[in-house]
Design a protein around this motif. Sequence first.
Motif, mmCIF file in Angstrom:
data_model
loop_
_atom_site.group_PDB
_atom_site.id
_atom_site.type_symbol
_atom_site.label_atom_id
_atom_site.label_comp_id
_atom_site.label_asym_id
_atom_site.label_seq_id
_atom_site.Cartn_x
_atom_site.Cartn_y
_atom_site.Cartn_z
ATOM 1 N N PRO A 108 0.810 -1.216 0.000
ATOM 2 C CA PRO A 108 0.000 0.000 0.000
ATOM 3 C C PRO A 108 0.857 1.285 0.000
ATOM 4 O O PRO A 108 0.513 2.256 -0.668
ATOM 5 N N GLU A 109 1.987 1.241 0.707
ATOM 6 C CA GLU A 109 2.824 2.440 0.834
ATOM 7 C C GLU A 109 3.352 2.887 -0.531
ATOM 8 O O GLU A 109 3.186 4.031 -0.941
ATOM 9 N N ALA A 110 3.973 1.934 -1.259
ATOM 10 C CA ALA A 110 4.559 2.250 -2.561
ATOM 11 C C ALA A 110 3.479 2.625 -3.572
ATOM 12 O O ALA A 110 3.657 3.552 -4.376
ATOM 13 N N ALA A 111 2.328 1.921 -3.518
ATOM 14 C CA ALA A 111 1.248 2.237 -4.459
ATOM 15 C C ALA A 111 0.766 3.662 -4.227
ATOM 16 O O ALA A 111 0.462 4.396 -5.179
ATOM 17 N N LYS A 112 0.722 4.061 -2.972
ATOM 18 C CA LYS A 112 0.264 5.419 -2.653
ATOM 19 C C LYS A 112 1.269 6.454 -3.171
ATOM 20 O O LYS A 112 0.885 7.447 -3.795
ATOM 21 N N ASN B 287 6.849 16.211 0.434
ATOM 22 C CA ASN B 287 6.275 15.438 1.535
ATOM 23 C C ASN B 287 6.509 13.939 1.405
ATOM 24 O O ASN B 287 6.204 13.184 2.324
ATOM 25 N N LEU B 288 7.016 13.501 0.235
ATOM 26 C CA LEU B 288 7.209 12.064 0.043
ATOM 27 C C LEU B 288 8.473 11.603 0.755
ATOM 28 O O LEU B 288 9.497 12.286 0.726
ATOM 29 N N VAL C 246 18.833 7.792 -3.294
ATOM 30 C CA VAL C 246 18.993 8.022 -4.736
ATOM 31 C C VAL C 246 17.807 8.785 -5.344
ATOM 32 O O VAL C 246 17.999 9.804 -6.006
ATOM 33 N N PRO C 247 16.562 8.336 -5.117
ATOM 34 C CA PRO C 247 15.447 9.146 -5.636
ATOM 35 C C PRO C 247 15.412 10.553 -5.041
ATOM 36 O O PRO C 247 14.990 11.502 -5.709
ATOM 37 N N ASP C 248 15.895 10.676 -3.816
ATOM 38 C CA ASP C 248 15.914 12.007 -3.199
ATOM 39 C C ASP C 248 16.855 12.943 -3.950
ATOM 40 O O ASP C 248 16.557 14.125 -4.135
ATOM 41 N N ILE C 249 17.999 12.406 -4.430
ATOM 42 C CA ILE C 249 18.933 13.219 -5.216
ATOM 43 C C ILE C 249 18.233 13.750 -6.469
ATOM 44 O O ILE C 249 18.382 14.914 -6.846
ATOM 45 N N GLU C 250 17.440 12.888 -7.110
ATOM 46 C CA GLU C 250 16.724 13.298 -8.321
ATOM 47 C C GLU C 250 15.745 14.434 -8.008
ATOM 48 O O GLU C 250 15.658 15.427 -8.726
#
Lengths: 218, 387
Positions: free
Chosen positions: B209-213, B234-235, B240-244
Amino acid sequence: MRARDSLVLALPKGRILKEVMPIVKGAGIEPEPAFYDPLARQLRFSTNTVGLDIIRVRSFDVATFVAFGAAHIGVAGNDVLMEFNYPDIYTPLDLDVGHCRLSVAGPREMIDTDDPAAWSSIRIATKYPGLTKRHFALRGVQAECIKLNGAIELAPNLGLCRRIVDLVSTGSTLEANGLIEIEKICDITSRLTINRTAWKTRPTEINGYLRDFRGGLK
Amino acid sequence: MTENQATALLPPGTSDVLPPDAAFEAAQLERIIKHFSTFGYERINPPLFEFEETLLSGLGKAISQDTFRLMDPLSQRMLALRSDMTPQLARIATSRLANQPRPLRLSYAGQVIRVRGSHARPERQFAQVGVELIGADLPNADAEVISMAVDGLTKLGIKEVSVDLTIPTLVPAYCASLNLNKDTTSLIRDALNKKDVAGIVSLSGRLGPEAAKTLSIMLNAVGPANSIMATLSNLQLDHVPDIERESLSAVIEAIRFVAPNLSLTVDASENRGFEYHSGVSYSFFAKNVRGELGRGGRYQTRAPNGSEEPSTGLTLFMDTVIKALPRPEIEPQAFHPVGQKTNDANKFRDQGWRVINGLSEVKDIEAEARRMKCTHLIRGSKIYKID
């Protein structure tokens, strides 16, 4: 008078419209009275919302109007969306109405003797040639499609071809024509669709309507 | 008659550009190139076709499906006709211009040819005009090319230009941080490309559920830059995704500094059409113009020795740019009939007039001038307007 850059909402004629209208109203959108008049020749209707008009077109045409930006928002089943596979249509909201499934069907007497693994090419009557071709190509079968616009279930009995791909809701039409559902391709529901450029050039308005429609679902 | 008309049939996706549109398009193209040159972008002109393995290696791989091939009768090798000029520029930058100082600023304009158009852009041949800024992966580099292009489009007369920013590497980085298999990742990619929320919901069993949200939020993250960046911030994202995400917000900040009034939107999950891009990417739109005026973004050039250079660049689609502009006005032109005592036609041409020569005697000179689409008439050394 309507503003030149009104947003246009495209709704499908027919069966789905009845199911969709409560959601449209739930979103706070009320078309002018002529919209409900079956004899009206008018094709474009104003609404209680300034800057939003409604057009009523055939379900296949909703996708085309939205893809080309002639309508900005639309309601279309994912059968139609998959058939055209337009890259410029986004579907951010499942309206959860118009439930049915898209299936492959054939005559009862054929099923017992048939081995689908042996197929290299098959002939299929359908309203959805694009989708059908892609579906079978994925499993290495060349589907030769005969495009029909209705009464698909007649095709096997009259010898046009043996298999069809069509929408099934209860299965009673198939049964009445001596056909059996062989395989479900996918489930179908109606989606709220948005034109890519419209969403990007008028994001505040579009996001507002998206919010309203989400509210209308509840 | 029917036979003559049939010989005028062109292949799908091609058209003859007639007067005054052809001259108008050429003039606008020159104006944009000139605008780019005021920022120090120097024009280069690669060939229309190259050897297939050269054109379609590196960046070119992503456009392989769009590209026409033909056999070269001379070398007996396969040739490819360019369907995009950026890979050519990247090749030149890493080979013939490898010794030039970085960052390297290049511009180009030329025709490209594609095997098929899309439904929104059925054209199979059209002009691209663009720039590449090679050897810089700084937010200031993106801000320079974006604001320069918007400025150029606005100077041509296009109103309400907006830029849609995306980071095509965000979703792949996020999927990688979830350790998903290739199959699931490609289903997610597919659903996000169509912004098909039902597609993500149908995967929620595999995703949790977390990733789908989170993915649903990314899917719906389309809108004005400020509000979307607030949503994205807020995510909860891994490193790595944070760097993007951070690199997108740095670019937005840099653009705000050079172009504070520019209308900026963000689409967090856009990926299609950015196949060779490796960082912040963008599309140019104008209100009430169908389709995009151009697009660009960050990519890596790859030299034959394997070394890479971070770059950013953009391409404007001239056919869409022209459609976004008001029709060219009819320019005044003068008629110079035969049989005058002196010939002053060239004198007027030197002053900037377009002068049509009469070639034979006519009865009614004014009628002849009008028939030749002239607005003015030259008599002796005088020029006057025809009613």
